[in-house]
Scaffold this motif. Structure first.
Motif, short mmCIF file in Angstrom:
data_model
loop_
_atom_site.label_atom_id
_atom_site.label_comp_id
_atom_site.label_asym_id
_atom_site.label_seq_id
_atom_site.Cartn_x
_atom_site.Cartn_y
_atom_site.Cartn_z
N ALA A 50 49.86 -18.50 70.38
CA ALA A 50 49.01 -17.81 71.36
C ALA A 50 47.54 -18.00 71.02
O ALA A 50 46.71 -18.25 71.91
N ASP A 51 47.19 -17.92 69.74
CA ASP A 51 45.81 -18.11 69.32
C ASP A 51 45.31 -19.51 69.65
O ASP A 51 44.23 -19.69 70.21
N GLU A 52 46.10 -20.51 69.34
CA GLU A 52 45.70 -21.89 69.61
C GLU A 52 45.67 -22.19 71.11
O GLU A 52 44.77 -22.88 71.61
N LYS A 74 52.89 -20.42 80.88
CA LYS A 74 53.63 -19.19 81.19
C LYS A 74 53.63 -18.26 79.97
O LYS A 74 53.39 -17.05 80.09
N PHE A 75 53.91 -18.82 78.81
CA PHE A 75 53.88 -18.05 77.56
C PHE A 75 52.49 -17.45 77.34
O PHE A 75 52.37 -16.26 77.03
N LEU A 76 51.46 -18.27 77.52
CA LEU A 76 50.10 -17.78 77.30
C LEU A 76 49.77 -16.66 78.27
O LEU A 76 49.17 -15.65 77.88
N ARG A 79 51.05 -13.46 77.11
CA ARG A 79 50.45 -12.96 75.88
C ARG A 79 48.98 -12.59 76.00
O ARG A 79 48.44 -11.89 75.14
N ALA A 80 48.30 -13.09 77.04
CA ALA A 80 46.85 -12.90 77.13
C ALA A 80 46.45 -12.57 78.56
O ALA A 80 47.07 -13.04 79.51
N GLY A 86 40.28 -12.96 77.89
CA GLY A 86 40.46 -14.25 77.26
C GLY A 86 40.94 -14.18 75.83
O GLY A 86 40.88 -15.15 75.11
N SER A 87 41.43 -13.02 75.41
CA SER A 87 41.90 -12.90 74.03
C SER A 87 43.41 -12.76 74.01
O SER A 87 44.00 -12.15 74.87
#
Length: 90
Positions: A50-52, A74-76, A79-80, A86-87
């Motif tokens: 998620a961070d990357e 979709k995953f991102l 998660r965000a 934007g975090s």
């Protein structure tokens, strides 16, 4: 580097992209962060993924995800909050 990723050899792809991000102009390069996020996702490290992936999104927008499996964007999105902060969360 991408050959490893495309062939599904995610551990080797991760090592290559991890080294690439440490090269001049590597940190902040949306493509490198995209591949790091995808490989860490495939290796099961979803927090790091998620961070990357948020770094890739912030640098390249949603377009950077267009040529790859939609599961990463979709995953991102799960998660965000891509519309506001934007975090990456959780």
């Amino acid at each position: 580097m991408s050959v490893h990723f495309r062939c599904g050899v995610h551990d080797k792809a991760y090592k290559c992209f991890h080294n690439a991000v440490q090269c001049p102009d590597g940190l902040g390069n949306p493509y490198i962060h995209l591949r790091l996020g995808q490989t860490t996702f495939e290796l099961g490290d979803h927090d790091r993924a998620a961070d990357e992936l948020i770094r890739a999104y912030m640098g390249g927008g949603p377009e950077i995800f267009e040529e790859d499996d939609p599961k990463y964007l979709k995953f991102l999105r799960a998660r965000a909050d891509l519309n506001h902060s934007g975090s990456a969360g959780s």
